[in-house]
Design a protein around this motif. Structure first.
Motif, PDB file in Angstrom:
ATOM      1  N   TYR A  78     -36.293   2.338  86.662  1.00 47.94           N
ATOM      2  CA  TYR A  78     -36.326   0.895  86.425  1.00 47.94           C
ATOM      3  C   TYR A  78     -36.657   0.136  87.707  1.00 47.94           C
ATOM      4  N   ARG A 111     -33.551  11.565  79.874  1.00 44.27           N
ATOM      5  CA  ARG A 111     -33.062  10.634  78.866  1.00 44.27           C
ATOM      6  C   ARG A 111     -31.785  10.015  79.404  1.00 44.27           C
ATOM      7  N   CYS A 112     -31.921   9.064  80.299  1.00 44.14           N
ATOM      8  CA  CYS A 112     -30.747   8.527  80.978  1.00 44.14           C
ATOM      9  C   CYS A 112     -30.967   7.070  81.342  1.00 44.14           C
ATOM     10  N   TYR A 113     -29.920   6.477  81.897  1.00 42.50           N
ATOM     11  CA  TYR A 113     -29.891   5.035  82.119  1.00 42.50           C
ATOM     12  C   TYR A 113     -30.879   4.565  83.173  1.00 42.50           C
ATOM     13  N   GLY A 114     -31.277   5.432  84.090  1.00 41.11           N
ATOM     14  CA  GLY A 114     -32.057   4.964  85.227  1.00 41.11           C
ATOM     15  C   GLY A 114     -33.555   5.073  85.057  1.00 41.11           C
ATOM     16  N   VAL A 116     -37.157   4.683  82.871  1.00 40.93           N
ATOM     17  CA  VAL A 116     -37.826   3.982  81.784  1.00 40.93           C
ATOM     18  C   VAL A 116     -38.352   5.020  80.802  1.00 40.93           C
ATOM     19  N   GLN A 117     -38.094   4.799  79.508  1.00 35.65           N
ATOM     20  CA  GLN A 117     -38.460   5.792  78.493  1.00 35.65           C
ATOM     21  C   GLN A 117     -39.921   5.592  78.087  1.00 35.65           C
TER      22      GLN A 117
ATOM     23  N   MET B 169     -28.445   1.923  92.431  1.00 43.78           N
ATOM     24  CA  MET B 169     -28.705   0.967  91.359  1.00 43.78           C
ATOM     25  C   MET B 169     -29.051  -0.401  91.955  1.00 43.78           C
ATOM     26  N   PHE B 182     -19.633   5.277  80.211  1.00 39.15           N
ATOM     27  CA  PHE B 182     -20.921   4.584  80.290  1.00 39.15           C
ATOM     28  C   PHE B 182     -21.916   5.261  79.346  1.00 39.15           C
ATOM     29  N   LEU B 184     -25.175   6.911  77.684  1.00 42.57           N
ATOM     30  CA  LEU B 184     -26.183   7.746  78.337  1.00 42.57           C
ATOM     31  C   LEU B 184     -27.451   6.967  78.655  1.00 42.57           C
ATOM     32  N   LEU B 185     -27.890   6.142  77.706  1.00 42.52           N
ATOM     33  CA  LEU B 185     -29.151   5.422  77.903  1.00 42.52           C
ATOM     34  C   LEU B 185     -28.934   4.049  78.531  1.00 42.52           C
ATOM     35  N   GLY B 186     -27.743   3.791  79.032  1.00 46.21           N
ATOM     36  CA  GLY B 186     -27.503   2.542  79.721  1.00 46.21           C
ATOM     37  C   GLY B 186     -27.137   1.423  78.775  1.00 46.21           C
ATOM     38  N   MET B 191     -30.580  -3.884  82.933  1.00 48.80           N
ATOM     39  CA  MET B 191     -31.653  -3.793  83.918  1.00 48.80           C
ATOM     40  C   MET B 191     -32.941  -4.232  83.238  1.00 48.80           C
ATOM     41  N   LEU B 193     -36.995  -4.689  82.612  1.00 50.98           N
ATOM     42  CA  LEU B 193     -38.301  -4.090  82.844  1.00 50.98           C
ATOM     43  C   LEU B 193     -39.226  -5.181  83.383  1.00 50.98           C
ATOM     44  N   PHE B 207     -36.691  -0.913  75.297  1.00 52.88           N
ATOM     45  CA  PHE B 207     -37.667  -0.137  74.531  1.00 52.88           C
ATOM     46  C   PHE B 207     -38.642  -1.058  73.800  1.00 52.88           C
TER      47      PHE B 207
END
Lengths: 194, 228
Positions: A78, A111-114, A116-117, B169, B182, B184-186, B191, B193, B207
């Motif tokens: 990100y 596949r995690c919070y930090g 971008v997918q 972060m 927390f 997994l995908l936040g 945050m 984009l 997304f």
């Protein structure tokens, strides 16, 4: 077509689009956005063994002003996404984008919070390459897809129309007439505009 | 036994190697490859003799020595380890979320004695209510960034740290992502984009492509006042 024998005087008729697109597609200058291990394969793609100079793209340009093809190679965090978008905005039109590898295309195993997918969340991606990391041949294939797209889709008319409705450019492909009607010979329909 | 080869060169002797976690002691002693880097029982005995009840637990797993000490005596014991036992190198430091009712967080310190080639792991536990640990920056300057990372990831405050900012972060991020609760995908919207067009707003949806908001091609971008 040449009216005389080769290497003698004569003339050639063509269209400006064909000449410009031929020149553009064979002189793409990549902006290597190397973010992870995919960048190693991207270096191999530019190195003598795979020799992308055959396709006119050996000149990697680390300055976005001189580049017209961004290869996003690796996972995009990100924090880094903002820098990538800024570099992309600094590249001059016309420009193209390759999303190289599973991580850049979909987040991949990250596949995690930090992470971008998928970098298509903030970039208009032309070609996605699967693989983790992809082979240099796959990157060459993606480059050839971009070349195909340029030859079929872009026109100099488009360059003058900025930010307004664009005419849909017909595929510049030879057609064949069948009992069903007229069809393009190559799969140029794959590259129609969204 | 070394075999005699036809050309007169002796084949190298095959060294036996066996490692079973239960037999870690003997395996290390019998194994000629092992350098017994983790055999630091003498240090731990001396520590127990000097500090007594501050040493809470000694664990041996896969031949590695871990000692759990009380949080209050961390500075004292680390100073002692550095000055009298020669553990001058802090190799690593990080937090662990055990997700238990009591003493939820753990911080481990991997210490190395460079001259003797010994390794020791020191562990402290921190309760969810206090969330503070003493900083090791004054003893080991290397602890600075690792403690910042532990603060970033778990929200552990290191008292006396000279510059306790987030390590990885963004500065305005509100959460501590390696805590077990927390997602997994936040947290969506935590945050941003980048904008999808040069002059656009930041994208808060993580997304947008999946939700039908495709980034426009560069030639579709609307002309703004900035472009002349």
């Amino acid at each position: 077509m040449g009216q005389e024998l080769p290497l003698q005087e004569g003339f050639l008729t063509t269209r400006v689009d064909a000449v410009v697109n031929w020149a553009r597609s064979n002189s793409l200058m990549p902006m290597p956005m190397g973010l992870a291990c995919c960048a190693i394969e991207m270096m191999a793609f530019a190195a003598p063994k795979y020799d992308v100079a055959r396709f006119g793209s050996e000149a990697m340009r680390f300055s976005p002003r001189q580049a017209d093809l961004m290869i996003v190679a690796g996972w995009v965090s990100y924090k880094m996404a903002h820098t990538i978008r800024r570099v992309w905005d600094q590249m001059a039109d016309p420009k193209w984008c390759i999303s190289m590898g599973a991580c850049a295309s979909s987040g991949g195993m990250h596949r995690c919070y930090g992470v971008v997918q998928g970098c298509d969340n903030f970039l208009p991606v032309d070609v996605y390459i699967p693989g983790c990391p992809p082979r240099p041949e796959a990157v060459i294939h993606a480059l050839m897809d971009i070349q195909e797209k340029i030859r079929n889709q872009y026109s100099i008319e488009q360059d003058g129309i900025y930010g307004r409705d664009m005419p849909v450019v017909a595929a510049n492909r030879p057609t064949i007439v069948t009992p069903d009607g007229e069809h393009a010979i190559s799969p140029a329909g794959l590259y129609t505009q969204r | 036994m070394p075999e005699k080869l036809t050309n007169g060169i002796k084949a190298p002797k095959t060294l036996p190697f066996e490692f079973v976690p239960q037999e870690a002691e003997t395996a290390v002693l019998n194994n000629p490859h092992a350098k017994a880097t983790t055999l630091v029982d003498d240090v731990l005995d001396a520590m127990e003799a000097s500090f007594g009840t501050a040493v809470l637990e000694r664990v041996v797993y896969a031949g590695e020595r871990t000692v759990r000490i009380s949080t209050d005596s961390l500075l004292e014991i680390c100073t002692w380890l550095k000055e009298t036992q020669g553990f001058t190198y802090l190799a690593d430091l990080a937090g662990i979320d055990r997700f238990t009712e009591e003493d939820r967080y753990e911080v481990f310190y991997n210490l190395v004695n460079m001259t003797k080639g010994k390794r020791l792991r020191v562990v402290i536990r921190i309760d969810e209510e206090s969330m503070t640990a003493p900083t090791l920056c004054d003893i080991f300057p290397a602890a600075n960034w690792n403690e910042r990372e532990a603060w970033d990831m778990f929200g552990l405050r290191f008292e006396g740290h000279p510059d306790l900012r987030r390590m990885f972060m963004p500065e305005d991020f509100e959460y501590h992502p390696l805590r077990k609760e927390f997602p997994l995908l936040g947290v969506p919207g935590s945050m941003a984009l980048p904008p999808q067009v040069p002059t656009g707003e930041l994208t808060q949806d993580p997304f947008p492509a999946a939700h039908g908001s495709k980034t426009p091609w560069s030639f579709e971008e609307v002309e703004s006042e900035d472009d002349v």
